[in-house]
Scaffold this active site. Structure first.
Site, PDB file in Angstrom:
ATOM      1  N   LEU A 172      36.472  37.927  -8.835  1.00 42.15           N
ATOM      2  CA  LEU A 172      35.248  37.328  -8.287  1.00 42.15           C
ATOM      3  C   LEU A 172      34.539  38.333  -7.380  1.00 42.15           C
ATOM      4  O   LEU A 172      35.080  38.751  -6.360  1.00 42.15           O
ATOM      5  CB  LEU A 172      35.583  36.071  -7.494  1.00 42.15           C
ATOM      6  CG  LEU A 172      36.301  34.968  -8.282  1.00 42.15           C
ATOM      7  CD1 LEU A 172      36.536  33.749  -7.402  1.00 42.15           C
ATOM      8  CD2 LEU A 172      35.515  34.601  -9.526  1.00 42.15           C
ATOM      9  N   GLY A 183      29.576  37.080  -4.892  1.00 41.66           N
ATOM     10  CA  GLY A 183      29.099  36.464  -3.647  1.00 41.66           C
ATOM     11  C   GLY A 183      28.226  37.408  -2.838  1.00 41.66           C
ATOM     12  O   GLY A 183      28.208  38.620  -3.043  1.00 41.66           O
ATOM     13  N   ARG A 186      28.333  36.867   5.835  1.00 40.20           N
ATOM     14  CA  ARG A 186      28.930  37.018   7.165  1.00 40.20           C
ATOM     15  C   ARG A 186      29.115  38.482   7.564  1.00 40.20           C
ATOM     16  O   ARG A 186      29.346  38.791   8.732  1.00 40.20           O
ATOM     17  CB  ARG A 186      30.270  36.260   7.219  1.00 40.20           C
ATOM     18  CG  ARG A 186      30.091  34.754   7.225  1.00 40.20           C
ATOM     19  CD  ARG A 186      31.367  34.003   6.862  1.00 40.20           C
ATOM     20  NE  ARG A 186      31.577  33.928   5.406  1.00 40.20           N
ATOM     21  CZ  ARG A 186      32.587  33.289   4.808  1.00 40.20           C
ATOM     22  NH1 ARG A 186      33.504  32.671   5.546  1.00 40.20           N
ATOM     23  NH2 ARG A 186      32.708  33.271   3.492  1.00 40.20           N
TER      24      ARG A 186
HETATM   25  C1  UD1 Z   1      37.358  31.274  -0.568  1.00 42.11           C
HETATM   26  C2  UD1 Z   1      37.975  29.931  -0.926  1.00 42.11           C
HETATM   27  C3  UD1 Z   1      38.864  29.479   0.225  1.00 42.11           C
HETATM   28  C4  UD1 Z   1      39.926  30.533   0.497  1.00 42.11           C
HETATM   29  C5  UD1 Z   1      39.305  31.912   0.720  1.00 42.11           C
HETATM   30  C6  UD1 Z   1      40.404  32.949   0.717  1.00 42.11           C
HETATM   31  C7  UD1 Z   1      36.384  28.745  -2.347  1.00 42.11           C
HETATM   32  C8  UD1 Z   1      35.362  27.669  -2.404  1.00 42.11           C
HETATM   33  N1  UD1 Z   1      36.950  28.954  -1.156  1.00 42.11           N
HETATM   34  O1  UD1 Z   1      36.543  31.072   0.572  1.00 42.11           O
HETATM   35  O2  UD1 Z   1      39.488  28.245  -0.084  1.00 42.11           O
HETATM   36  O3  UD1 Z   1      40.689  30.135   1.631  1.00 42.11           O
HETATM   37  O4  UD1 Z   1      38.388  32.249  -0.336  1.00 42.11           O
HETATM   38  O5  UD1 Z   1      39.917  34.223   1.080  1.00 42.11           O
HETATM   39  O6  UD1 Z   1      36.697  29.346  -3.371  1.00 42.11           O
HETATM   40  N2  UD1 Z   1      32.062  34.706  -5.164  1.00 42.11           N
HETATM   41  C9  UD1 Z   1      31.475  34.721  -6.418  1.00 42.11           C
HETATM   42  N3  UD1 Z   1      30.457  33.847  -6.670  1.00 42.11           N
HETATM   43  C10 UD1 Z   1      30.007  32.955  -5.739  1.00 42.11           C
HETATM   44  C11 UD1 Z   1      30.628  32.936  -4.469  1.00 42.11           C
HETATM   45  C12 UD1 Z   1      31.653  33.814  -4.217  1.00 42.11           C
HETATM   46  O7  UD1 Z   1      31.871  35.505  -7.277  1.00 42.11           O
HETATM   47  O8  UD1 Z   1      29.086  32.207  -6.026  1.00 42.11           O
HETATM   48  C13 UD1 Z   1      33.139  35.685  -4.879  1.00 42.11           C
HETATM   49  C14 UD1 Z   1      32.866  36.528  -3.639  1.00 42.11           C
HETATM   50  O9  UD1 Z   1      32.199  37.728  -3.969  1.00 42.11           O
HETATM   51  C15 UD1 Z   1      34.266  36.784  -3.095  1.00 42.11           C
HETATM   52  C16 UD1 Z   1      35.061  35.573  -3.569  1.00 42.11           C
HETATM   53  O10 UD1 Z   1      34.314  34.973  -4.597  1.00 42.11           O
HETATM   54  O11 UD1 Z   1      34.829  37.956  -3.641  1.00 42.11           O
HETATM   55  C17 UD1 Z   1      35.301  34.560  -2.447  1.00 42.11           C
HETATM   56  O12 UD1 Z   1      34.040  34.166  -1.912  1.00 42.11           O
HETATM   57  P1  UD1 Z   1      33.836  33.906  -0.365  1.00 42.11           P
HETATM   58  O13 UD1 Z   1      32.438  33.484  -0.157  1.00 42.11           O
HETATM   59  O14 UD1 Z   1      34.351  35.024   0.415  1.00 42.11           O
HETATM   60  O15 UD1 Z   1      34.766  32.621  -0.178  1.00 42.11           O
HETATM   61  P2  UD1 Z   1      35.504  32.174   1.151  1.00 42.11           P
HETATM   62  O16 UD1 Z   1      34.565  31.422   2.000  1.00 42.11           O
HETATM   63  O17 UD1 Z   1      36.222  33.308   1.736  1.00 42.11           O
HETATM   64 MG    MG Z   2      36.161  35.328   1.386  1.00 42.27          MG
END
Ligand code: UD1
Ligand code: MG
Length: 477
Positions: A11, A14, A18
């Protein structure tokens, strides 16, 4: 051997809000490698049949780095629907028809995770009947993470995101690491049910866990032994914590390989650097990029080396150097600045308050003090006097200076390039060398010194200098 039953989804779509940065979050570096690079390197070790990276925010920049670190990863673009669930849904849709294995989901912002932990997670999943198995960790400060909610009998029940959690749920210290193995069919079915009805208006991947449970499937959480393994990077404080942890591991690794690191807390070593046995690293030193340091060399204190090659038994003290080569037994610093393409051969010296650039200084040759040496070639066994400047720039173009072998140049010279000083030549103090100096010649440009006797007493009467001069003259000095 390729695991034909494994697909990995990384993934990386995002925004990383932050971080408050113009640089995409996953391109921020620790130990000289972007966050996403660490994750891809680990994923690569698992040798899955398919690896898919999902991108969206700054997709071109992220894609380029993905290609650098994992050329065979398929890139999938996430659409307008936000959330980790949507990212996985679109990656799953890109898997080939015939694939019916397990899907490992990793986050691009969890850089310290290692292949061994992932291998154990996959093994645990395959040994159970669970349709999903995830990594969890118990943290002293779980703020920001999704919390693991268990039933009264301790079964994993669902995950609640920090922003959606009640006070009592926020008090839970077991967190979701964001790393999961799913059976493909169950994952696909449940992702279709996930909505955006939550505090962030996103399709959460984490909702799949609760949905699987409601559908009567088994789901399991495997706690990691060391919580730092699953540290997620969302802001710059977490970035520096992860960098410090990784650095401590790297430094310790080199120490166990025979490198003396006097102060691990102030020594930073990038992942790609290499250090031989019996290297000594003194406090306040950063060894960056693909720097290599040979046996017996002493580096530091307070030294930064970027992509440098340091030879055996060389000494580099209080120095900033980039893309430079320091030969065996050579000495650099204190307070030297080596800019790109400086090559100092064996037993040479670049001394105190010396700046060099695009220059080759031959074996045993020395530039000991207060000099700028740019676009210059120095032969062997030469000595460049204190306070020498190569005037390499005519305001439009750069020109080269050539200094032969066994040359002795005086203090405070200017070499006005292009100019050549032949083998065995000398120059006097204060010489401005504008014309080539033939081998063996002495070049001097200074006008003869004129002493005007009695000038001070005449022109500065009554000063301490005049009084001292009068007294000295009287006693016949
Ligand atoms: C996420 C988890 C959370 C966990 C945490 C661990 C979800 C909803 N929450 O939260 O339960 O405790 O990771 O670190 O999954 N990303 C995408 N597409 C999007 C959004 C995010 O590919 O639309 C990717 C981001 O680039 C990142 C990863 O997913 O690499 C996690 O996204 P992030 O926004 O950091 O999630 P957290 O709030 O950390
Ligand atoms: Mg994260």
């Amino acid at each position: 051997m390729t695991d034909e039953r494994l697909a990995i989804i990384v993934l990386a779509a995002g925004q990383g809000t932050r971080m408050k940065s113009a640089t995409p979050k996953l391109l921020h570096e620790i130990a000289g490698v972007p966050l996403i690079g660490h994750v891809l390197a680990t994923a690569g070790q698992l040798d899955a049949a398919y690896t898919i990276t999902v991108v969206r925010h700054e997709r071109d920049r992220v894609q380029e780095v993905v290609h650098d670190h994992f050329p065979s990863s398929v890139i999938v673009d996430q659409d307008d629907i936000p959330g980790t669930g949507r990212a996985v849904e679109q990656a799953v849709a890109a898997l080939p028809e015939g694939f019916d294995g397990d899907v490992l989901v990793v986050s691009g912002d969890v850089p310290l995770l290692d292949a061994a932990t992932l291998t154990e997670l996959i093994a645990a999943h395959r040994a159970s009947r669970a349709s999903a198995t995830l990594l969890s960790a118990v943290l002293d400060d779980p703020a920001g993470y999704g919390r693991i909610v268990r039933t009264d009998d301790g079964m994993l029940d669902r995950i609640v995101e920090h922003k959606d959690a009640t006070d009592s749920e926020r008090a839970l210290r077991e967190i979701n690491a964001g790393v999961y193995v799913f059976g493909l069919a169950q994952l696909r079915d449940q992702l279709a049910q996930v909505t955006t009805a939550n505090a962030q208006g996103e399709k959460y991947l984490t909702d799949v866990i609760g949905l699987l449970r409601r559908a009567g499937s088994d789901v399991a959480a495997v706690p990691v032994s060391e919580p730092w393994l699953v540290a997620g990077i969302n802001d710059r404080a977490q970035l520096s914590e992860a960098a410090a942890k990784l650095n401590a591991l790297i430094v310790r690794g080199w120490q166990l390989n025979g490198v003396t690191v006097v102060d691990p807390a102030t020594t930073w070593i990038d992942l790609k650097a290499s250090l031989a046995e019996d290297v000594t690293v003194l406090p306040g030193t950063q060894i960056k990029g693909a720097t290599s340091i040979a046996r017996g060399a002493v580096v530091g204190p307070d030294t930064t080396l970027v992509d440098c090659e340091i030879g055996e038994n060389a000494e580099v003290k209080r120095t900033d150097a980039t893309l430079s080569v320091v030969g065996a037994g050579a000495s650099v610093g204190p307070f030297a600045y080596l800019r790109p393409n400086t090559v100092l051969d064996a037993d040479g010296k670049i001394g105190t308050f010396v700046e060099t650039k695009n220059s080759h200084i031959g074996a045993g040759s020395k530039v000991p003090h207060l000099s700028y040496i740019g676009d210059t070639e120095v032969g062997v066994g030469s000595n460049v006097g204190a306070g020498t400047i190569t005037a390499n720039y005519d305001g439009v173009n750069k020109h080269r200076t050539q200094v032969g072998s066994h040359v002795r140049t005086g203090s405070h010279n200017v070499f006005v390039a292009p100019v050549r000083i032949g083998d065995g030549a000398y120059t006097g103090a204060g010489t401005v060398v504008r014309k080539d100096v033939p081998s063996g010649a002495l070049a001097i440009t200074v006008t003869p010194q004129r002493n005007m006797a009695g000038w001070v007493e005449e022109n500065r009467p009554g000063t301490d200098a005049a009084t001292a001069a009068a007294a000295a003259n009287k006693s016949g000095e």
